[in-house]
Design a protein around this motif. Structure first.
Motif, PDB file in Angstrom:
ATOM      1  N   LEU A  79      86.720  72.199 -19.773  1.00  0.00           N
ATOM      2  CA  LEU A  79      87.198  72.616 -21.088  1.00  0.00           C
ATOM      3  C   LEU A  79      86.108  72.474 -22.147  1.00  0.00           C
ATOM      4  CD1 LEU A  79      90.716  70.897 -21.078  1.00  0.00           C
ATOM      5  CD2 LEU A  79      90.260  73.341 -20.858  1.00  0.00           C
ATOM      6  N   THR A  80      86.028  73.438 -23.030  1.00  0.00           N
ATOM      7  CA  THR A  80      85.106  73.359 -24.162  1.00  0.00           C
ATOM      8  C   THR A  80      85.760  72.498 -25.257  1.00  0.00           C
ATOM      9  OG1 THR A  80      86.041  75.274 -25.316  1.00  0.00           O
ATOM     10  CG2 THR A  80      84.321  75.702 -23.659  1.00  0.00           C
ATOM     11  N   PRO A  81      84.982  72.012 -26.234  1.00  0.00           N
ATOM     12  CA  PRO A  81      85.588  71.261 -27.341  1.00  0.00           C
ATOM     13  C   PRO A  81      86.691  72.039 -28.046  1.00  0.00           C
ATOM     14  CG  PRO A  81      83.221  70.933 -27.349  1.00  0.00           C
ATOM     15  CD  PRO A  81      83.501  71.964 -26.293  1.00  0.00           C
ATOM     16  N   VAL A 118      83.652  66.855 -31.605  1.00  0.00           N
ATOM     17  CA  VAL A 118      84.980  66.322 -31.904  1.00  0.00           C
ATOM     18  C   VAL A 118      85.719  65.778 -30.694  1.00  0.00           C
ATOM     19  CG1 VAL A 118      85.252  67.902 -33.854  1.00  0.00           C
ATOM     20  CG2 VAL A 118      86.105  68.581 -31.598  1.00  0.00           C
ATOM     21  N   SER A 119      85.290  66.121 -29.490  1.00  0.00           N
ATOM     22  CA  SER A 119      86.066  65.777 -28.301  1.00  0.00           C
ATOM     23  C   SER A 119      85.841  64.331 -27.865  1.00  0.00           C
ATOM     24  CB  SER A 119      85.758  66.738 -27.155  1.00  0.00           C
ATOM     25  OG  SER A 119      84.380  66.787 -26.896  1.00  0.00           O
ATOM     26  N   ALA A 120      86.769  63.831 -27.074  1.00  0.00           N
ATOM     27  CA  ALA A 120      86.791  62.418 -26.705  1.00  0.00           C
ATOM     28  C   ALA A 120      85.510  61.959 -26.024  1.00  0.00           C
ATOM     29  CB  ALA A 120      88.000  62.153 -25.805  1.00  0.00           C
ATOM     30  N   ASP A 121      84.970  62.771 -25.102  1.00  0.00           N
ATOM     31  CA  ASP A 121      83.771  62.349 -24.389  1.00  0.00           C
ATOM     32  C   ASP A 121      82.581  62.201 -25.331  1.00  0.00           C
ATOM     33  OD1 ASP A 121      83.899  65.094 -24.796  1.00  0.00           O
ATOM     34  OD2 ASP A 121      82.882  65.613 -22.932  1.00  0.00           O
ATOM     35  N   HIS A 122      82.438  63.127 -26.293  1.00  0.00           N
ATOM     36  CA  HIS A 122      81.359  63.006 -27.276  1.00  0.00           C
ATOM     37  C   HIS A 122      81.562  61.777 -28.152  1.00  0.00           C
ATOM     38  CE1 HIS A 122      80.602  67.575 -26.878  1.00  0.00           C
ATOM     39  NE2 HIS A 122      79.588  66.933 -26.337  1.00  0.00           N
ATOM     40  N   LEU A 123      82.798  61.549 -28.587  1.00  0.00           N
ATOM     41  CA  LEU A 123      83.095  60.429 -29.477  1.00  0.00           C
ATOM     42  C   LEU A 123      82.832  59.092 -28.801  1.00  0.00           C
ATOM     43  CD1 LEU A 123      86.408  61.862 -30.951  1.00  0.00           C
ATOM     44  CD2 LEU A 123      84.267  61.566 -32.201  1.00  0.00           C
ATOM     45  N   GLU A 124      83.118  59.002 -27.513  1.00  0.00           N
ATOM     46  CA  GLU A 124      82.853  57.758 -26.785  1.00  0.00           C
ATOM     47  C   GLU A 124      81.353  57.507 -26.684  1.00  0.00           C
ATOM     48  OE1 GLU A 124      84.671  55.550 -22.895  1.00  0.00           O
ATOM     49  OE2 GLU A 124      83.878  57.568 -22.580  1.00  0.00           O
ATOM     50  N   LYS A 125      80.573  58.547 -26.398  1.00  0.00           N
ATOM     51  CA  LYS A 125      79.124  58.398 -26.321  1.00  0.00           C
ATOM     52  C   LYS A 125      78.526  57.967 -27.659  1.00  0.00           C
ATOM     53  CE  LYS A 125      78.531  61.853 -22.654  1.00  0.00           C
ATOM     54  NZ  LYS A 125      78.070  63.235 -22.335  1.00  0.00           N
ATOM     55  N   LEU A 126      79.116  58.460 -28.758  1.00  0.00           N
ATOM     56  CA  LEU A 126      78.624  58.127 -30.092  1.00  0.00           C
ATOM     57  C   LEU A 126      79.134  56.773 -30.580  1.00  0.00           C
ATOM     58  CD1 LEU A 126      79.104  61.641 -31.747  1.00  0.00           C
ATOM     59  CD2 LEU A 126      76.915  60.547 -31.206  1.00  0.00           C
TER      60      LEU A 126
END
Length: 326
Positions: free
Chosen positions: A57-59, A252-260
């Protein structure tokens, strides 16, 4: 008459395969012809297509799932993971904002304070809940309940699900920005454990107004952002149709937010989204929530507040400019 299922654009290939499967089964019943082999073939194709779609899935597609009209809302989760929820009303200053609900409940036998943003299912409830967009009195009610939780040493659990605070004239006249700002300050100093869960949309300051907590959890297909993708697209590209591009840029997606480091843990969802299995989603939430509550309860209160301050102080990347030499 049965209401047709809500299908997102990227889910249409899957919907077509499901339709073919239903037609094949119906034909088998009507003609009494054995088509078990063909049915198994389509079922395998459906399974492969599901994995292919939902594993890539894309963001922007995740944003669409976060907004799905069948997606579980805060009250759905509260009804499954908590017992004896007792809702409190009013901010003791102006009114009772139904976009934010709150009250005491028992979570795994322990008393907690719940504060949650709630959207509506049908048109009548959506109007009642103001489409999940809180006004100033909603944030003041939330703060009243958090201070009550602090007084009685109850952990605070907040459920975030809003496109943003209500931007209307009445909301601005009653100082919505000030109400949110006060919540940010007071939540940062709250002397009791706090956890927020992004269950759907986490839009701008409207979400952050109940989101300054010791831990921030997010469901796999939820999003958390300083602005909606459409709003960002309208500003940067002068075209809301550029929302998919904006969603990618905003991370905005969960995987990006966790990495940040913006969120602490991602709560897994059933294949296709939380709306496909509320019990499974709630079970995952309950397990992760208990784990983080155990960690926070073990901390001394002063250390708890200091750690919360440091958590938010270290979010993001910045540079300090050198002194200007004359």
């Amino acid at each position: 008459m049965e209401t047709p299922a809500y299908v997102l654009e990227f889910e249409k290939p899957l919907r077509e395969l499901t339709r073919q499967l239903d037609d094949l089964r119906q034909r088998s019943i009507e003609t009494n012809v054995d088509v078990a082999g063909e049915i198994r073939a389509i079922e395998r194709k459906i399974e492969i297509t599901q994995r292919d779609i939902y594993s890539n899935l894309t963001p922007w597609q995740k944003v669409q799932i976060a907004r799905h009209p069948k997606r579980p809302y805060a009250l759905d989760y509260i009804g499954v993971i908590c017992e004896d929820f007792q809702e409190f009303h009013g901010d003791r200053q102006y009114n009772d904002d139904r976009a934010i609900i709150g009250g005491t409940a028992f979570f795994n036998g322990d008393a907690v304070m719940i504060v949650a943003q709630q959207k509506g299912r049908d048109p009548k409830e959506r109007i009642l809940r103001n489409f999940g967009m809180p006004q100033p009195e909603g944030y003041r009610k939330a703060l009243r309940l958090m201070r009550m939780a602090e007084k009685f040493r109850l952990p605070v659990l907040t459920f975030i699900d809003t496109p943003g605070a209500f931007p209307g004239i009445e909301s601005e006249a009653r100082h919505v920005s000030e109400a949110i700002a006060v919540n940010l300050r007071e939540m940062a100093m709250l002397r009791t454990p706090s956890i927020s869960i992004v269950v759907g949309e986490g839009g701008s300051g409207g979400a952050l107004g109940i989101g300054v907590t010791d831990r921030v959890l997010i469901f796999e297909n939820s999003y958390y952002s300083v602005i909606s993708p459409e709003g960002c697209a309208a500003i940067l590209w002068k075209d809301s149709a550029a929302a998919p591009k904006a969603a990618e840029a905003l991370k905005v997606s969960a995987d990006h937010l966790e990495k940040l480091g913006v969120v602490d843990e991602i709560i897994p969802e059933p294949l296709g989204g939380a709306h496909n299995d509320l019990k499974q989603s709630a079970s995952a939430l309950k397990y992760i929530l208990q784990k983080h509550l155990n960690d926070l309860r073990a901390l001394d209160t002063d250390k708890l507040v200091d750690a919360r301050y440091e958590r938010f102080r270290h979010l993001g990347v910045y540079e300090e400019a050198g002194a200007i030499r004359s």
